[in-house]
Design an enzyme around this catalytic site. Structure first.
Site, PDB file in Angstrom:
ATOM      1  N   GLU A  81      72.992  35.934 -78.388  1.00 35.53           N
ATOM      2  CA  GLU A  81      73.468  35.632 -79.731  1.00 35.53           C
ATOM      3  C   GLU A  81      73.637  33.920 -79.783  1.00 35.53           C
ATOM      4  O   GLU A  81      73.372  33.255 -80.367  1.00 35.53           O
ATOM      5  CB  GLU A  81      74.641  36.279 -80.276  1.00 35.53           C
ATOM      6  CG  GLU A  81      74.467  37.838 -80.425  1.00 35.53           C
ATOM      7  CD  GLU A  81      73.194  38.085 -81.328  1.00 35.53           C
ATOM      8  OE1 GLU A  81      72.830  37.199 -82.432  1.00 35.53           O
ATOM      9  OE2 GLU A  81      72.433  39.046 -80.955  1.00 35.53           O
ATOM     10  N   HIS A 140      70.228  32.132 -79.833  1.00 36.30           N
ATOM     11  CA  HIS A 140      69.974  31.966 -81.255  1.00 36.30           C
ATOM     12  C   HIS A 140      70.605  30.763 -81.564  1.00 36.30           C
ATOM     13  O   HIS A 140      70.078  29.904 -82.500  1.00 36.30           O
ATOM     14  CB  HIS A 140      70.304  33.152 -82.139  1.00 36.30           C
ATOM     15  CG  HIS A 140      69.461  34.455 -81.837  1.00 36.30           C
ATOM     16  ND1 HIS A 140      68.006  34.204 -82.130  1.00 36.30           N
ATOM     17  CD2 HIS A 140      69.800  35.699 -81.904  1.00 36.30           C
ATOM     18  CE1 HIS A 140      67.548  35.447 -82.004  1.00 36.30           C
ATOM     19  NE2 HIS A 140      68.562  36.229 -82.043  1.00 36.30           N
ATOM     20  N   GLU A 156      63.107  36.445 -81.262  1.00 35.48           N
ATOM     21  CA  GLU A 156      63.865  37.653 -80.347  1.00 35.48           C
ATOM     22  C   GLU A 156      63.472  37.241 -78.968  1.00 35.48           C
ATOM     23  O   GLU A 156      64.182  37.140 -77.985  1.00 35.48           O
ATOM     24  CB  GLU A 156      63.440  38.680 -80.892  1.00 35.48           C
ATOM     25  CG  GLU A 156      64.043  39.041 -82.325  1.00 35.48           C
ATOM     26  CD  GLU A 156      65.768  39.134 -82.265  1.00 35.48           C
ATOM     27  OE1 GLU A 156      66.369  39.019 -81.220  1.00 35.48           O
ATOM     28  OE2 GLU A 156      66.214  38.502 -83.376  1.00 35.48           O
TER      29      GLU A 156
END
Length: 282
Positions: A133, A136, A206
């Site tokens: 995360e 990201h 992803e």
């Protein structure tokens, strides 16, 4: 170059959202409907850009994790390794093991984990998920995902309103509203448009986030193990409520396993992600 590309993607998505709302307004209420839709689109654009992180956190009833919590300490260490500052860590109550990142920049970004994720995974696996995360955020693709979540949610809401309006004849008698076929077409196409946008945004990012996470932790096997456990949970557990396709790209893996859900998944296949992670060596 990458910042310019993200700006173009964000602008393009906001333009699509505005155009779609104007189209719906025209079908439902003619010129008056277009004007109302324009006002609605303007509000949505502002909310999506400036408050998308707060909206998503509110939807999940997420709360900040205390700084004396060991999970917060691990998160801070991962941020130092990634050499970024600003992101905050949140937790929310859920029976689904999940984590997501949201926000528009480093200072206004958050990572949120579910209580079930913390219960299900080991400390090393949780660190792998947190690193994913954080990746990201580091890769600067969270703004577009946050806007997509707000946009897709609005589309699904409008589609639902149109379908119920058809059932109860809410739009009957309005000369400028167009035919029932037009309403039905919008109600059918709206969720499909949302899914297409999600797939275009999510699949490649992803893979990139997985690789960046591996660079942060130097332990790609921990993230691979976490992905297997989370996937196994969704494969064997009957969820209390069905996940919404509008926000499926806010999951670390797609909550839709098999069938058409797999075809319209906002994520690459878990097996392919694990395979790529297992091939990484440092």
């Amino acid at each position: 170059m990458e910042d310019n590309l993200n700006t173009i993607k964000t602008t393009f998505l906001l333009a699509i959202m505005t155009t779609f709302f104007l189209f719906i307004g025209q079908i439902i209420g003619g010129q008056s409907g277009m004007f109302i839709a324009f006002i609605f689109a303007a509000v949505m654009n502002i909310a999506s850009y400036w408050y998308s992180d707060k909206i998503v956190l509110k939807l999940h009833s997420a709360r900040p994790i205390n700084k004396d919590n060991s999970l917060h300490s691990s998160f801070e260490e991962l941020l130092k390794t990634a050499e970024i500052t600003g992101p905050k860590l949140y937790i929310y109550d859920s029976e689904e093991p999940n984590a997501f990142a949201t926000g528009r920049n480093y200072e206004n970004s958050v990572v949120a984990v579910s209580t079930k994720l913390v219960e299900t995974l080991t400390t090393e696996e949780i660190n792998g998920v947190l690193a994913h995360e954080i990746a990201h955020i580091e890769n600067k693709d969270i703004l577009i995902a946050s806007i997509a979540a707000t946009f897709a949610g609005a589309i699904s809401m409008i589609a639902s309103m149109l379908k119920w309006g058809l059932i109860f004849g809410a739009f009957r008698g309005n000369r400028d509203s167009g035919s029932a076929i037009g309403h039905l077409l919008v109600a059918i196409l709206a969720p499909i448009i949302a899914l297409i946008i999600q797939m275009a945004i999510s699949r490649t990012r992803e893979f990139k986030a997985d690789y960046t996470a591996a660079q942060i932790t130097k332990k790609p096997e921990h993230l691979a193990s976490a992905l297997k456990k989370i996937s196994s949970y969704y494969s064997t557990t009957k969820l209390k409520s069905d996940p919404s396709p509008a926000t499926s790209h806010m999951y670390i893996i797609s909550p839709f396993i098999g069938g058409l859900g797999k075809l319209f998944s906002s994520h690459p296949p878990m097996e392919e992600r694990v395979k790529r992670l297992e091939e990484i060596s440092f």
